[in-house]
Design a protein around this motif. Structure first.
Motif, PDB file in Angstrom:
ATOM      1  N   THR A  51       0.837  -1.200   0.000  1.00 29.97           N
ATOM      2  CA  THR A  51       0.000   0.000   0.000  1.00 29.97           C
ATOM      3  C   THR A  51       0.875   1.254   0.000  1.00 29.97           C
ATOM      4  N   PRO A  76      -3.013   2.486   4.947  1.00 25.05           N
ATOM      5  CA  PRO A  76      -3.729   1.219   5.052  1.00 25.05           C
ATOM      6  C   PRO A  76      -2.705   0.109   5.295  1.00 25.05           C
ATOM      7  N   THR A 102      -7.450  -5.286   5.814  1.00 25.58           N
ATOM      8  CA  THR A 102      -6.908  -3.935   5.683  1.00 25.58           C
ATOM      9  C   THR A 102      -7.284  -3.114   6.901  1.00 25.58           C
TER      10      THR A 102
END
Length: 220
Positions: A51, A76, A102
């Motif tokens: 991410t 995230p 997540t």
């Protein structure tokens, strides 16, 4: 005598202030995040979640060699956790199912920095992570990476299964140019148990690597 002491104190304060330097600015980059589950003498590390992070920093230089730095970042984090088949001995079970977890996290890293040279520094500190929300999505593959997602438009809210605090001590390094541009890398070791309803010695931790770039305004 009192006037002499006052003048001396002002002079010392002036020297100290000249040695100090406050700088601030934005930073952003790449996050490589994994989850590690422990329990009953066994441990398993998830596949990584690739991410980003974005936010800002404030650096207060105490001397030519030392500085304090605080940051406010959003990232995230999480990982891709393996899901065991209902019947692992069934030869028709050829798909590898994973749950992409997540954790949308607000990070507050605080660190002490040591300058090896004017531009190169190393740092150590701790990041206080506040998990704002937690989602889970199922995916399946043939062992060659994610090929498709199941119920791609739907994510399950798992916030009630996850503790809010994710404390992660870290070490890192930074290289800064004279124009204010800098590059940094950091390893954060998750130590908080994120499993809200853990039984016995079960523990779930979230560690992550950050590599990024930023710009510092201010300074002498």
């Amino acid at each position: 005598m009192k006037k002499l002491l006052l003048v001396a104190a002002v002079a010392v304060l002036g020297i100290s202030m000249n040695a100090q330097e406050f700088r601030f600015g934005p930073k952003a980059g790449y996050s490589y995040s994994t989850l590690k589950a422990k329990g009953d003498g066994q441990s398993e590390t998830s596949d990584p979640l690739h991410t980003f992070y974005i936010g800002g920093i404030a650096e207060y230089k105490l001397s030519d060699k030392f500085a304090l730095q605080g940051e406010l970042l959003y990232s995230p984090l999480g990982g891709r956790v393996n899901i065991e088949a209902a019947d692992p001995e069934d030869p028709t079970t050829f798909l590898n199912f994973k749950a992409k977890q997540t954790f949308h996290t607000l990070l507050i890293p605080v660190s002490a920095k040591y300058f090896i040279t004017e531009g190169l520094s190393v740092s150590a500190g701790a990041s206080v992570g506040l998990i704002l929300s937690a989602k889970e999505k199922l995916s399946a593959d043939f062992g060659l990476g994610p090929l498709f997602e199941l119920d791609a438009d739907q994510e399950v809210d798992i916030k009630d299964q996850v503790n809010t605090l994710n404390l992660a001590p870290f070490i890192g390094a930074e290289y800064a140019l004279e124009n204010g541009l800098f590059f940094d890398a950091r390893y954060n070791l998750g130590v908080s148990n994120l499993a809200k309803h853990a039984e016995g010695n079960e523990k779930l931790t979230n560690s992550f690597i950050q590599v990024g770039v930023g710009f510092k305004f201010g300074g002498n």
